[in-house]
Design a protein around this motif. Sequence first.
Motif, short mmCIF file in Angstrom:
data_model
loop_
_atom_site.label_atom_id
_atom_site.label_comp_id
_atom_site.label_asym_id
_atom_site.label_seq_id
_atom_site.Cartn_x
_atom_site.Cartn_y
_atom_site.Cartn_z
N ARG A 163 2.54 35.06 -1.22
CA ARG A 163 2.76 34.65 0.17
C ARG A 163 2.44 35.78 1.15
NH1 ARG A 163 8.52 31.79 -0.22
NH2 ARG A 163 8.80 33.05 1.66
N ASP A 164 2.73 37.02 0.77
CA ASP A 164 2.46 38.15 1.66
C ASP A 164 0.98 38.47 1.75
OD1 ASP A 164 5.03 38.59 2.45
OD2 ASP A 164 5.43 40.16 0.98
N SER A 205 2.80 36.66 10.23
CA SER A 205 2.73 35.36 10.89
C SER A 205 3.32 35.44 12.31
CB SER A 205 3.51 34.32 10.08
OG SER A 205 3.58 33.09 10.79
N ARG A 265 -2.98 29.15 8.24
CA ARG A 265 -1.78 29.96 8.41
C ARG A 265 -0.99 29.61 9.66
NH1 ARG A 265 -4.63 35.80 6.99
NH2 ARG A 265 -5.23 35.27 4.84
N GLU A 309 1.85 36.24 5.14
CA GLU A 309 3.06 35.69 5.74
C GLU A 309 3.81 36.68 6.63
OE1 GLU A 309 5.86 32.64 3.78
OE2 GLU A 309 6.79 34.57 3.35
N ALA A 340 6.92 28.39 5.37
CA ALA A 340 7.10 29.04 4.06
C ALA A 340 7.26 27.99 2.97
CB ALA A 340 8.31 29.95 4.10
N ARG A 370 3.91 26.67 2.10
CA ARG A 370 3.17 27.63 1.26
C ARG A 370 3.66 27.58 -0.19
NH1 ARG A 370 4.59 31.18 5.80
NH2 ARG A 370 2.91 30.99 7.34
N LEU A 411 11.54 37.48 5.92
CA LEU A 411 10.42 37.01 6.74
C LEU A 411 10.34 37.91 7.96
CD1 LEU A 411 10.97 33.15 6.51
CD2 LEU A 411 9.41 34.57 5.18
#
Length: 373
Positions: free
Chosen positions: A313-314, A322, A56, A319, A334, A337, A128
């Motif tokens: 992604r979450d 992050s 990550r 994410e 991103a 990912r 984001l």
Amino acid sequence: MPASRATSVVSKPVSSEVLLVELLSGLPDPRARRGRRHPVGALVAVALCAVLTGARGFAAIAEWARDAGRSRLRRLGMVRRVADASTFRRVLTRLDPAALDEALGAWAVTRARQAGGRRVYAIDGKALRGARKRGAQRGFLVAALDHATGTVAGQVGVDAKGSQITAARVLLGLNVAGAVLPLDALHTNKTTAAQIVAAGAHYVFTVKGNSRVLFAMLKALPWALIPATTSTDRRHGRRATRTIKFLDAPAWIEFTGAAQVAQLRRTVTRKSKKTVEAVYLVTSAPARTADPATLATWTNEQWGIENRLHWVRDVTFDEDRSQIHTGHALQNMAALRNTAIAILRTAGWNNIARALRHHARDVNRPIQALLQA
């Protein structure tokens, strides 16, 4: 800031035989020539392999690279000593996100498949939250998700949610000719309709209460006289019933190419609690190519982008928490990912969290997955 440019797949088409690592090798290097030890394409390839194991951040990427070792990383173009975390941070912070999205998107488009005889791209945005930190750029990403494969074919970074409309239009730079683009109510406007039709694609717009006049006019149509098509699915402890009715588009619909309008009613029951939502659709797809069932499927895919991309992604990559927030790093991570998800899905994985654990157990697995992508 304006939206980034979209992937230029139209002007730079690539063969389906081109490998992802070949496209990464063509990335422009943001660093000064003096002192470079590794090609930028090799650094991005190594970072992508680490993301395939669940990495990550820059420290985790560097740790995976050290575990892989110099001999294995030669296969990815890293021929000198293994890069450290500061090198990955420097490159991914400075690398032009539009160039990275172009390379990754060009590869993803070659892997797109048709759904119901057509390519279907759902376009939607995601905030984001880490971008709120000082120094961050591009706090909102708008992506085009391929319906059949669940992979991102293009991505644009913008400053705020209000810029989603502009970003969606930029994504029309993708090779969308012959495709279908389901879009939510935010994008329901005459300008976007004209651009989609000009690009040789079909739109499926959702009309909700934010377009009050159009919503009221569509609601007043004689839906009670129209037969309905109904479907039900059950998953995750939820039952969803969708009922759709459609008519030829009335003459007063001002969207370019409008062919049909529809009423879509969705009833969701979860733990004995029932919710009902009714929306209206306007599409340029004629009845001969978009029957009620097909139209409902396309619209459902627009809703599904939350689960197939944003949720992964979450939750799987965490994410939103992050700590990466400087320069272009947030958007570039991103994009990595997105591509990791695409590689895993095209390899047959449906459970992304399980796929990451699988690749983390053997250092050779992510390298092999990338070299075959």
